[in-house]
Enzyme design. Sequence first.
Site, short mmCIF file in Angstrom:
data_model
loop_
_atom_site.label_atom_id
_atom_site.label_comp_id
_atom_site.label_asym_id
_atom_site.label_seq_id
_atom_site.Cartn_x
_atom_site.Cartn_y
_atom_site.Cartn_z
CB VAL A 71 -32.64 -68.99 -27.44
CG1 VAL A 71 -32.21 -70.06 -26.42
CG2 VAL A 71 -33.74 -68.10 -26.86
CG ASP A 72 -29.06 -72.67 -31.08
OD1 ASP A 72 -28.75 -73.22 -30.00
OD2 ASP A 72 -29.12 -73.29 -32.15
#
Length: 622
Positions: free
Chosen positions: A366-367
């Site tokens: 996600v990051d």
Amino acid sequence: MKKKIENTIHKLVSDLQDKQNAEGSWSFCFENSVMTDAYMIILLRSLDMHDEEFVERLVNRLWKLQTREGTWKLFEDEKEGNLSSTIEAYFALLYSGTVKGDDKRLEKTKHFIEKKGGLNGAHSITKFMLAINGQYDWKHLLPIPIEFVMIPKQFPLNFWDLSSYARAHLAPLLLLKDQQFSIKMNDIPQIKHLSRRPQEVKYSERELKLFSKINEGLQSLINIPSHLHLQGRQFAQQYMLQRIEPDGTYLSYFSTTFYMIYALLALGYKKDDPIIIKAVQGLKKMACETKEGIHLQNSPSTVWDTALISHAIQEAGVDAGDHSVEKAVEYLLKKQHFRYGDWAMESGIKPGGWGFSESNTIHPDVDDSTAALRAITYSAAESPLIRQSWNRGIEWVIGMQNRDGGWPAFEKNKTKPILTSFPMDGAEAAAIDPSTPDLTGRALEFLGSRAGLNKDHPQVKRGVQWLKLMQKDDGSWYGRWGVCYIYGTWAAITGMKATGVPSSDKHIQRAKAWLERIQHKDGGWGESCYSDQEKKYVPLHFSTPSQTAWALESLICIEDKPTPAIDLGIMALLELINGASDDPSKTYPTGVGLPGHFYIHYHSYRWIWPLITLSRYKEKYG
């Protein structure tokens, strides 16, 4: 000060543009502990690969990092030294064949290891390496049978409930434990004598409950043919082989690839098997240069650095049509994932995320995905083709939200608390992939500032609510992937503010008061890696550029005009940026891989976060 800010922004942008690769990426070193360097020496020696120059360079770096006390540390303010790192470096130096056992430089090392409990006091990951090399007894490790991997997914506790990172390590380790594998060579250094006799292993009630649940699952397989054991071995083998990346590494990590190679040897593969040869070549490509010499990265950060840097220079005023940005966007678009990975088992969305490393094609997170999306946002507004990739990426990020409203790193809903009792050190952090304030805050910041979603959007609303619930009593938030409370608090504040939460909100005001309270007298901020181990804020005795930038950006997005804390902080940040390049403030690790064991000095961070923060200050206050 205004002129100094403008000049510093210009210099940072210019420096970064000069460092860009021809293909549009940026390659900064992802510097972690000595573990990878030590393990590479051990691997090459145990595979009879005679790359003497490479080994000598790794050995030289290990010597340079040894402390006067004869130890090796994870971070500068670590008291005395780190036992696991010291054991790993000591064993690798002896294994290299270039160092004698009676070398005077290792006298204090042996004393330290013995004083700290010997090999028994080391981290599980270190003990696995030692067991492979015949220096630790397998019976004291991983009391989980290989059949565990065969428990069906529908059962309350199974292999697939673990985080992807844990599964990636567990597959080879279960194979190694099952075979009680150890390398048979005459010249393996013998260090068993440094270990006290192990005490009888005693398991906690939580661990015993976990074993009971696993046993229940195994009992449910009683009607399956008796070759279940063989099936388990075959499954673990295929799990690894199916996740080998184009560069030969297993999921783009040094540590997983290291253990995979030995697991393949345990299964009967020859040392010169093409899969093993290519895996070693892939690991060698992970080498980078540091001021102490060559270093093996656990997972090169090229995609991460490129996404963050291209975003940062755009925030500093570089147009999306500039050649440096266009090349970076072109590179990032090539690295978007279009293959289904393990993450798809819990999610009905199509691929569209980004991974951390250049070679990563099936393990997005996600990051990295929100970082890449920030970097291509302005370009997507001008190009329908880029807009398609942008939309696809947003769908993937939103689709990764956990049931509780927060965001995980790699896979959604891998949150069963019982797995934190898995019998391996660090399981509380690595066995599951829960929502974390830093990842949730960063996801919200992107969705609010770039995707136009505000706090009334259903999924954003859930994210904000979850974040508020996670705030600590002192006003801070814990950051899992950075050091640590400054990092988490920055991510939470900037995330909530981007979605429209007002500065007057009590959670933001409490966080602001906490940041101002922990500001150093020099105006900066600095937090020790000990925060991550003690699970409370522990100040560092000096300020660092990245942590100062995070704290400042948080305050800037709250305040309508500069406050004394902000102005003092900006002056400190300018001093840090323009100070000596080898100053400890610029080399202290502010990233986290595994709490208590694996910390990261991102060589790019001294440019990225100060540049973004100075640009925010200039944009908001003129």
